[in-house]
Design a protein around this motif. Structure first.
Motif, short mmCIF file in Angstrom:
data_model
loop_
_atom_site.label_atom_id
_atom_site.label_comp_id
_atom_site.label_asym_id
_atom_site.label_seq_id
_atom_site.Cartn_x
_atom_site.Cartn_y
_atom_site.Cartn_z
N ALA A 145 -6.34 23.06 8.01
CA ALA A 145 -6.32 21.61 7.77
C ALA A 145 -5.02 21.08 8.36
CB ALA A 145 -6.41 21.32 6.29
N LYS A 146 -5.05 19.87 8.90
CA LYS A 146 -3.86 19.33 9.56
C LYS A 146 -3.82 17.82 9.38
CE LYS A 146 -6.42 19.06 13.83
NZ LYS A 146 -6.83 19.76 14.98
N ILE A 147 -2.63 17.27 9.65
CA ILE A 147 -2.42 15.83 9.53
C ILE A 147 -1.72 15.34 10.79
CG2 ILE A 147 -1.29 14.02 8.21
CD1 ILE A 147 -1.41 15.91 5.80
N ASN A 148 -2.27 14.30 11.41
CA ASN A 148 -1.64 13.70 12.57
C ASN A 148 -0.49 12.82 12.07
OD1 ASN A 148 -1.30 11.34 14.57
ND2 ASN A 148 -2.40 12.90 15.74
N VAL A 149 0.73 13.12 12.49
CA VAL A 149 1.92 12.46 11.97
C VAL A 149 1.98 10.98 12.36
CG1 VAL A 149 4.45 12.50 11.92
CG2 VAL A 149 3.18 14.63 11.98
N LEU A 150 1.60 10.64 13.58
CA LEU A 150 1.61 9.24 14.00
C LEU A 150 0.66 8.41 13.15
CD1 LEU A 150 2.46 6.96 15.91
CD2 LEU A 150 0.66 7.72 17.48
N LYS A 151 -0.57 8.89 12.99
CA LYS A 151 -1.55 8.15 12.19
C LYS A 151 -1.11 8.06 10.73
CE LYS A 151 -5.58 9.40 14.99
NZ LYS A 151 -6.84 10.16 14.99
N LEU A 152 -0.52 9.13 10.21
CA LEU A 152 -0.05 9.12 8.82
C LEU A 152 1.07 8.10 8.64
CD1 LEU A 152 -0.14 10.40 5.97
CD2 LEU A 152 1.50 12.10 6.81
N ASN A 153 1.99 8.03 9.58
CA ASN A 153 3.10 7.07 9.46
C ASN A 153 2.64 5.63 9.65
OD1 ASN A 153 5.19 8.80 8.73
ND2 ASN A 153 5.59 9.37 10.84
N ILE A 154 1.64 5.42 10.47
CA ILE A 154 1.08 4.06 10.60
C ILE A 154 0.41 3.67 9.27
CG2 ILE A 154 -0.73 2.68 11.70
CD1 ILE A 154 -0.01 4.14 14.34
N ALA A 155 -0.36 4.59 8.69
CA ALA A 155 -0.99 4.32 7.39
C ALA A 155 0.07 4.10 6.31
CB ALA A 155 -1.90 5.48 7.01
N LEU A 156 1.18 4.81 6.41
CA LEU A 156 2.29 4.63 5.46
C LEU A 156 2.89 3.25 5.57
CD1 LEU A 156 4.24 5.93 3.38
CD2 LEU A 156 5.57 6.77 5.32
N ASP A 157 3.08 2.76 6.80
CA ASP A 157 3.59 1.40 7.01
C ASP A 157 2.64 0.35 6.47
OD1 ASP A 157 6.07 1.90 8.08
OD2 ASP A 157 5.45 1.64 10.17
N GLN A 158 1.35 0.63 6.54
CA GLN A 158 0.34 -0.34 6.08
C GLN A 158 0.11 -0.27 4.57
OE1 GLN A 158 -2.87 0.84 8.66
NE2 GLN A 158 -2.23 -0.57 10.28
N LEU A 159 0.69 0.72 3.92
CA LEU A 159 0.53 0.88 2.47
C LEU A 159 1.22 -0.24 1.75
CD1 LEU A 159 -0.74 3.05 0.60
CD2 LEU A 159 1.51 4.07 0.46
N LYS A 160 0.55 -0.82 0.80
CA LYS A 160 1.15 -1.92 0.01
C LYS A 160 1.52 -1.41 -1.37
CE LYS A 160 0.31 -5.02 3.16
NZ LYS A 160 1.14 -4.99 4.24
#
Length: 186
Positions: free
Chosen positions: A171-186
């Motif tokens: 299992a893996k996590i794409n760091v760019l996509k994760l950080n974009i989702a983190l920025d969009q987190l409210k």
């Protein structure tokens, strides 16, 4: 002798055509079947474009960090350091990465650091980290952003890519996509 020379020339011409024309055209044709026509997965965010399949440097405390790069994330020069695990220079680089990680993540013990956070991949451009690598960074990000750790856990789970067919690879996590989702987190 003349017979062997003619066979050698024929074989050379055949291989030149095969490897400089037929093979590249075959690879190009297969790439055209991909969703992005072989151009990579382009991610746009805040008027900036990046590629999800090329590792990028994140060093701020409020972001998840990816794998280190032996080529400074330069896609034009993909490659590893080619230094063995017993090379003193390589060990010093890895120890420096460990020390930096421990300085920014004081609640983590050295033995808990996942190997993919302190060693570069073979290409030097790996865009993914393990789930353990993301979860071990939660305390630092929670402190920097003042976010509930449970929200970060949920975000990690939502961005985890499962192995192909459930069996091929981790299992893996794409760091760019994760950080974009983190920025969009409210």
């Amino acid at each position: 002798m003349k017979n062997n020379l003619i066979k050698g020339i024929r074989m050379t011409v055949l291989l030149v055509v095969l490897f400089t024309v037929i093979y590249p055209l075959s690879v190009w044709a297969v790439a055209q079947l991909a969703p992005t026509n072989g151009k990579g997965e382009i991610v746009s965010y805040k008027q900036t474009k990046g590629y999800a399949n090329i590792g990028q440097s994140f060093t701020k405390d409020e972001y998840f960090w990816g794998r280190p790069s032996a080529v400074d994330y330069n896609a034009a020069g993909s490659g590893a350091s080619n230094k063995g695990a017993s090379n003193e220079e390589y060990l010093a680089v890895v120890q420096g990465r460990i020390d930096t990680f421990l300085l920014k993540n004081p609640s983590v013990k050295k033995s808990e650091i996942p190997v993919d956070l302190v060693t570069a991949s073979a290409s030097g451009l790996d865009p993914n980290i393990s789930v353990a690598s993301a979860k071990i960074q939660i305390a630092r990000i929670q402190k920097a952003r003042n976010i509930d750790p449970e929200k970060l856990n949920t975000l990690i789970d939502a961005n985890t890519e499962q192995p192909l067919l459930g069996i091929f690879g981790p299992a893996k996590i794409n760091v760019l996509k994760l950080n974009i989702a983190l920025d969009q987190l409210k």
